[in-house]
Design an enzyme around this catalytic site. Structure first.
Site, PDB file in Angstrom:
ATOM      1  N   SER A  52      40.751  69.167 127.162  1.00  0.00           N
ATOM      2  CA  SER A  52      40.665  70.613 127.347  1.00  0.00           C
ATOM      3  C   SER A  52      39.928  70.907 128.640  1.00  0.00           C
ATOM      4  CB  SER A  52      39.913  71.258 126.164  1.00  0.00           C
ATOM      5  OG  SER A  52      39.556  72.591 126.453  1.00  0.00           O
ATOM      6  N   HIS A  57      52.495  69.926  99.341  1.00  0.00           N
ATOM      7  CA  HIS A  57      52.057  71.287  99.681  1.00  0.00           C
ATOM      8  C   HIS A  57      50.777  71.260 100.533  1.00  0.00           C
ATOM      9  CE1 HIS A  57      54.945  72.910  96.750  1.00  0.00           C
ATOM     10  NE2 HIS A  57      54.521  71.937  95.945  1.00  0.00           N
TER      11      HIS A  57
END
Length: 437
Positions: free
Chosen positions: A266, A145
């Site tokens: 970026s 999870h």
């Protein structure tokens, strides 16, 4: 497929020139079979073999020009061959239908494409195997999870990947066997104008199997299996890519894609090192699954044939195989150069102060005779102190009077041994790789 995701060896299988070479090979093999069966003269075969020739870009353009008039690609090809070969060309395509040529040549292309893909997959599996053994004992936090569960090793994670890739290879090998089928059974597949011996000769010569029974086309469940096998392998690659993306997250940073000299992450933020290769693989896997659905839609054709599958296969045939080839090579390189950070893995293991050993404590209490649910309460309440109060788990346990009635401080400390969760890695590796070292 766009050039960005195409590698020459695979994309060249789908060129116009390559397609016409395969059509030529099918037609000539069929004529050979007719000669053997006494249905065509040897002189015609010799003449066609001598004059058939290769196909250039200019030849492909000429056939396309003829097709603008005929509105039929196989007829355009045969018209071109009649002009090139001369009178003997009348024996080509005798008793055949277009699908005899199209489906048999498509089988050749898909078979050859799958051979390249299987070769790529071997490189991927070799890379995963090498890294698995490299990190067989590299402790890492296992997560369920997205939450810390119990320690594993990074090598164990990669062994699971390898086992999944092996299943993918088995599916591809089965799909290759399923798809490598030809047919020269004529219109609606009844052999009315050519005996089965011609089909058997063609398939034997080209390395295919005759379809046991066919309509005017080879049945498309075969193709659906092929594209589904690719989609399943693509989904496995996506699964691995998603894991790498998670491990590269700033808060985790246990593994990282290679970042080469001069690479930029970026246009705005110079510090960025993004998992662009894994994200790309995730996106391409979505396309493969879409192609598999399209292939399954092709299974239901009208009566003995229609051509609703044709337009689909002109797209998904080259696109799916070219993409799978690209994905596998990209993933192989990613795994070969993957950066792994054992110290960061160790740091993350210690992040919650040992609560990940809670199950071991629970089991020890059960072995000592305590009711499981009562043991669960003792272990959980001490684990929750870490989350709610910031109390060290081991310290909390050593202060728990109920726990100390069942276990000594030394026994409690033994439950924090780091080697406990990795003591059976040799067994796991022998199961997966057939060896432990």
């Amino acid at each position: 497929m766009i050039p960005r995701y195409s590698r020459q060896e695979m994309s060249s299988l789908w060129s116009d020139e390559a397609r016409y070479r395969r059509w030529r090979d099918v037609e000539l093999a069929a004529l050979e079979g007719m000669v053997e069966a006494g249905l065509a003269p040897k002189e015609a075969l010799a003449d066609c073999l001598q004059r058939a020739g290769d196909f250039t870009t200019a030849d492909a353009a000429k056939i396309e020009e003829i097709e603008r008039t005929t509105k039929h690609d196989v007829i355009a090809f045969l018209t071109f061959m009649e002009e090139r070969v001369g009178p003997s060309a009348r024996w080509l395509h005798l008793g055949m239908t277009s699908s005899d040529v199209l489906d048999t040549s498509l089988a050749l292309t898909l078979r050859d494409a799958l051979d390249l893909i299987l070769k790529d997959l071997e490189r991927v599996m070799a890379a995963v195997e090498k890294r698995a053994f490299e990190h067989k004992h590299t402790l890492q936090m296992g997560r369920s999870h997205g939450i810390h569960a119990e320690p594993i090793t990074f090598g164990h994670k990669l062994a699971i990947w390898y086992d999944e890739l092996r299943r993918g290879r088995t599916r591809l090998q089965h799909a290759r066997d399923t798809i490598a089928v030809g047919k020269i059974s004529g219109a609606v597949g009844t052999f009315a104008h050519l005996p089965p011996a011609v089909e058997e000769h063609v398939c034997r010569k080209l390395g295919l199997k005759p379809a046991p029974a066919s309509s005017q086309v080879v049945q498309r469940d075969r193709h659906a299996e092929f594209f589904t096998a690719l989609a399943l392998l693509g989904s496995s690659i996506e699964k691995f890519a998603v894991e790498i993306r998670h491990l590269q997250r700033t808060e985790v940073r246990e593994a990282e894609e290679p970042f080469t000299a001069g690479q930029k992450g970026s246009s705005a933020m110079p510090h960025k090192r993004n998992p662009i290769l894994s994200e790309n693989l995730t996106g391409l896997a979505r396309l493969l699954r879409g192609y598999a659905v399209s292939a399954m839609e092709d299974v239901a054709l009208w009566h003995e044939r229609d051509i609703s599958h044709s337009s689909v296969e002109r797209v998904i045939g080259p696109d799916a195989t070219i993409l799978m080839d690209f994905m596998l090579i990209r993933f192989a390189r990613l795994m070969e150069d993957l950066r792994v950070y054992p110290e960061q893995m160790k740091k993350n293991l210690e992040l919650l102060g040992g609560v990940v050993n809670s199950q071991r404590l629970l089991l020890e209490l059960a072995r000592k005779g305590m009711d499981r649910q009562a043991a669960y309460v003792i272990v959980q309440r001490n684990a929750m102190k870490l989350y709610e109060e910031g109390t060290d788990f081991r310290k909390a346990l050593l202060s728990d009077a109920d726990l100390l009635k069942m276990m000594t401080p030394e026994e409690i400390s033994d439950c924090f041994s780091p080697g406990y969760h990795t003591r059976h890695m040799d067994d796991v590796f022998r199961r997966v790789f057939g060896r432990s070292e």
